[in-house]
Write an enzyme that holds these catalytic residues in place. Structure first.
Site, PDB file in Angstrom:
ATOM      1  N   CYS A 116      -6.915 -53.565   0.355  1.00  0.00           N
ATOM      2  CA  CYS A 116      -7.640 -52.421  -0.237  1.00  0.00           C
ATOM      3  C   CYS A 116      -8.896 -52.858  -0.998  1.00  0.00           C
ATOM      4  CB  CYS A 116      -6.730 -51.631  -1.162  1.00  0.00           C
ATOM      5  SG  CYS A 116      -5.304 -50.948  -0.320  1.00  0.00           S
ATOM      6  N   HIS A 256     -11.107 -47.736  -6.235  1.00  0.00           N
ATOM      7  CA  HIS A 256     -10.267 -47.560  -5.050  1.00  0.00           C
ATOM      8  C   HIS A 256      -9.231 -46.491  -5.391  1.00  0.00           C
ATOM      9  CE1 HIS A 256      -7.446 -48.030  -1.924  1.00  0.00           C
ATOM     10  NE2 HIS A 256      -6.564 -48.682  -2.652  1.00  0.00           N
ATOM     11  N   ASN A 286      -4.506 -42.656  -0.163  1.00  0.00           N
ATOM     12  CA  ASN A 286      -5.026 -44.029  -0.212  1.00  0.00           C
ATOM     13  C   ASN A 286      -5.469 -44.428   1.202  1.00  0.00           C
ATOM     14  OD1 ASN A 286      -5.378 -46.800  -0.238  1.00  0.00           O
ATOM     15  ND2 ASN A 286      -3.554 -47.235  -1.451  1.00  0.00           N
TER      16      ASN A 286
HETATM   17  N1  COA Z   1       9.760 -38.028  -3.435  1.00  0.00           N
HETATM   18  C1  COA Z   1      10.738 -37.848  -4.311  1.00  0.00           C
HETATM   19  N2  COA Z   1      11.316 -38.868  -4.982  1.00  0.00           N
HETATM   20  C2  COA Z   1      10.856 -40.099  -4.729  1.00  0.00           C
HETATM   21  C3  COA Z   1       9.811 -40.361  -3.806  1.00  0.00           C
HETATM   22  C4  COA Z   1       9.267 -39.246  -3.148  1.00  0.00           C
HETATM   23  N3  COA Z   1       8.286 -39.366  -2.256  1.00  0.00           N
HETATM   24  N4  COA Z   1       9.573 -41.685  -3.774  1.00  0.00           N
HETATM   25  C5  COA Z   1      10.419 -42.252  -4.644  1.00  0.00           C
HETATM   26  N5  COA Z   1      11.203 -41.303  -5.213  1.00  0.00           N
HETATM   27  C6  COA Z   1      12.263 -41.469  -6.215  1.00  0.00           C
HETATM   28  C7  COA Z   1      12.885 -42.856  -6.154  1.00  0.00           C
HETATM   29  O1  COA Z   1      13.911 -42.896  -5.191  1.00  0.00           O
HETATM   30  C8  COA Z   1      13.396 -42.984  -7.580  1.00  0.00           C
HETATM   31  O2  COA Z   1      14.612 -42.303  -7.668  1.00  0.00           O
HETATM   32  P1  COA Z   1      15.808 -42.874  -8.591  1.00  0.00           P
HETATM   33  O3  COA Z   1      15.260 -42.869  -9.991  1.00  0.00           O
HETATM   34  O4  COA Z   1      16.913 -41.893  -8.356  1.00  0.00           O
HETATM   35  O5  COA Z   1      16.085 -44.252  -8.083  1.00  0.00           O
HETATM   36  C9  COA Z   1      12.355 -42.234  -8.405  1.00  0.00           C
HETATM   37  O6  COA Z   1      11.679 -41.364  -7.502  1.00  0.00           O
HETATM   38  C10 COA Z   1      11.357 -43.132  -9.067  1.00  0.00           C
HETATM   39  O7  COA Z   1      10.872 -44.042  -8.080  1.00  0.00           O
HETATM   40  P2  COA Z   1       9.826 -45.148  -8.405  1.00  0.00           P
HETATM   41  O8  COA Z   1       9.573 -45.981  -7.187  1.00  0.00           O
HETATM   42  O9  COA Z   1      10.257 -45.836  -9.656  1.00  0.00           O
HETATM   43  O10 COA Z   1       8.545 -44.218  -8.710  1.00  0.00           O
HETATM   44  P3  COA Z   1       7.170 -44.592  -9.287  1.00  0.00           P
HETATM   45  O11 COA Z   1       6.877 -43.758 -10.443  1.00  0.00           O
HETATM   46  O12 COA Z   1       6.975 -46.083  -9.427  1.00  0.00           O
HETATM   47  O13 COA Z   1       6.187 -44.107  -8.115  1.00  0.00           O
HETATM   48  C11 COA Z   1       4.808 -45.012  -6.389  1.00  0.00           C
HETATM   49  C12 COA Z   1       6.251 -44.732  -6.837  1.00  0.00           C
HETATM   50  C13 COA Z   1       4.865 -45.720  -5.039  1.00  0.00           C
HETATM   51  C14 COA Z   1       4.096 -43.690  -6.257  1.00  0.00           C
HETATM   52  C15 COA Z   1       4.108 -45.894  -7.436  1.00  0.00           C
HETATM   53  O14 COA Z   1       4.912 -47.005  -7.778  1.00  0.00           O
HETATM   54  C16 COA Z   1       2.768 -46.394  -6.977  1.00  0.00           C
HETATM   55  O15 COA Z   1       1.857 -45.634  -6.703  1.00  0.00           O
HETATM   56  N6  COA Z   1       2.577 -47.719  -6.931  1.00  0.00           N
HETATM   57  C17 COA Z   1       1.335 -48.314  -6.500  1.00  0.00           C
HETATM   58  C18 COA Z   1       1.281 -48.274  -5.019  1.00  0.00           C
HETATM   59  C19 COA Z   1      -0.070 -48.492  -4.466  1.00  0.00           C
HETATM   60  O16 COA Z   1      -0.979 -47.794  -4.771  1.00  0.00           O
HETATM   61  N7  COA Z   1      -0.160 -49.483  -3.618  1.00  0.00           N
HETATM   62  C20 COA Z   1      -1.377 -49.762  -2.964  1.00  0.00           C
HETATM   63  C21 COA Z   1      -2.265 -50.506  -3.892  1.00  0.00           C
HETATM   64  S1  COA Z   1      -3.785 -50.718  -3.170  1.00  0.00           S
END
Ligand code: COA
Length: 329
Positions: A116, A256, A286
């Site tokens: 990215c 980004h 993204n």
């Molecule tokens: N819909 C509903 N629930 C979801 C879900 C979705 N699409 N995706 C995950 N969950 C749930 C998980 O299962 C978890 O449930 P639990 O508490 O019962 O285990 C809960 O939501 C929290 O999940 P978590 O992974 O801790 O959420 P988060 O707040 O970290 O958000 C991302 C997840 C992926 C959105 C976030 O971590 C993120 O954006 N990270 C950066 C990713 C990125 O941008 N990468 C590219 C960089 S260039």
């Protein structure tokens, strides 16, 4: 200040596929909701290519628009650098397909991989070629078909990504959109946080890799989230210091588009109002290395920056990699 000629962005263009995939569409395919996705990421919808469309197809449309804006013909291009994690194939480079489709018969062509952060990396390379006098006209492309490497049953990643392309033309300074400085960073010790494990020389494609879905993006979201904030903040502070500026002197931050919460947290750590960050993640998700040139095109079309304003591009991605580029608009 860096030595040599000044390098300017003389044209910007972008292209988004027409097909829209909304959060509601995803909630019919998976156990998720529009509310969860919007609240946790800021994304409401993303664009997705039709079957049979490749990254170079999007890239060519964006490139033609950038070349037209710069008033440059394809035969004047000396070099094409494409940043992509979704190349048309492992080799030859996507840049070679773009070169052929554009009819850029005088251009060298290669791809650059910094996930990215790739557009900021590619812009830095283009600036160096132009600033040294080695090249006159470099086409820099960020183009992605993220939908082709996304595991749609995996709700924690598939909600994030979209397809699109952006391109800029870099030439010797014309007094507008000068690329003033660039700063790049990486940390390969955290490579496993964001990767496609299979399909390369370490784990070649096989029936097993396909059955286990190892040819799709694997993301450790929480850890990537933290690293993105730390490194984006750091590389903005470095850029400000290198230009004898305070971070508040930047008129606009063009980040980004990975997650609105990452962007807002970084702005808060820098003590900057969140309104100073350009946001369009709600529309496109993204789009990896395409996100910054798409943003630049929207900023240019909307005349959101005026001549003399200073903007900073800032990116973070797999590798891990990060980078910033200060542009005097
Ligand atoms: N819909 C509903 N629930 C979801 C879900 C979705 N699409 N995706 C995950 N969950 C749930 C998980 O299962 C978890 O449930 P639990 O508490 O019962 O285990 C809960 O939501 C929290 O999940 P978590 O992974 O801790 O959420 P988060 O707040 O970290 O958000 C991302 C997840 C992926 C959105 C976030 O971590 C993120 O954006 N990270 C950066 C990713 C990125 O941008 N990468 C590219 C960089 S260039």
């Amino acid at each position: 200040m860096e030595k040599g000629y000044k390098a300017s962005i003389t044209g910007v263009g972008s292209f988004l596929p027409e097909k829209v995939l909304t959060n509601d569409d995803l909630s019919k395919m998976l156990d998720t909701t529009d509310e969860w996705i919007t609240k946790r990421t800021g994304i409401r919808e993303r664009r997705i290519v039709e079957n049979g469309v490749a990254t170079s197809d999007l890239a060519v449309e964006a490139s033609l628009r950038a070349l037209e804006a710069a008033n440059v013909s394809p035969t004047e291009v000396d070099l094409i650098i494409t940043s992509t994690v979704t190349p048309d194939c492992l080799f030859p480079s996507t840049s070679c397909y773009i070169q052929e489709k554009l009819g850029a018969r005088n251009a060298g062509a290669f791809d650059l991989l910094a996930a990215c952060s790739g557009f900021v990396y590619a812009l830095s390379v283009a600036k160096s070629f132009v600033a040294s006098g080695a090249m006159k006209t470099v086409l820099v492309v960020g183009a992605e078909c993220m939908s082709k490497i996304t595991d749609y049953p995996d709700r924690s990643t598939c909600i994030l990504f979209g397809d699109g392309a952006g391109a800029v033309v870099v030439q010797q300074g014309n007094g507008r959109r000068e690329i003033v400085t660039t700063h790049l960073g990486s940390d390969g010790s955290k490579a496993e946080l964001l990767t496609i494990p299979a399909g390369g020389s370490k784990l070649p494609a096989s029936r097993e890799t396909v059955e286990s879905g190892s040819h799709y993006i694997k993301l450790r979201g929480k850890e990537v989230f933290k690293q993105a904030i730390i490194n984006m903040v750091d590389v903005i502070i470095k850029a400000a210091a290198a230009n004898d500026m305070q971070v508040e002197d930047f008129d606009m931050v063009i980040p980004h588009q990975s997650n609105i919460r990452i962007i807002e947290a970084a702005m808060e750590k820098l003590g900057l109002p969140k309104e100073k960050a350009f946001i369009n993640i709600n529309k496109y998700g993204n789009t990896s290395s395409a996100s910054i040139p798409i943003a630049m095109d929207e900023i240019e079309k909307g005349q959101m920056l005026k001549p003399g304003d200073t903007a900073i591009l800032v990116a973070f991605g797999g590798g891990l990699t990060w980078g910033s580029s200060v542009i005097k608009w």
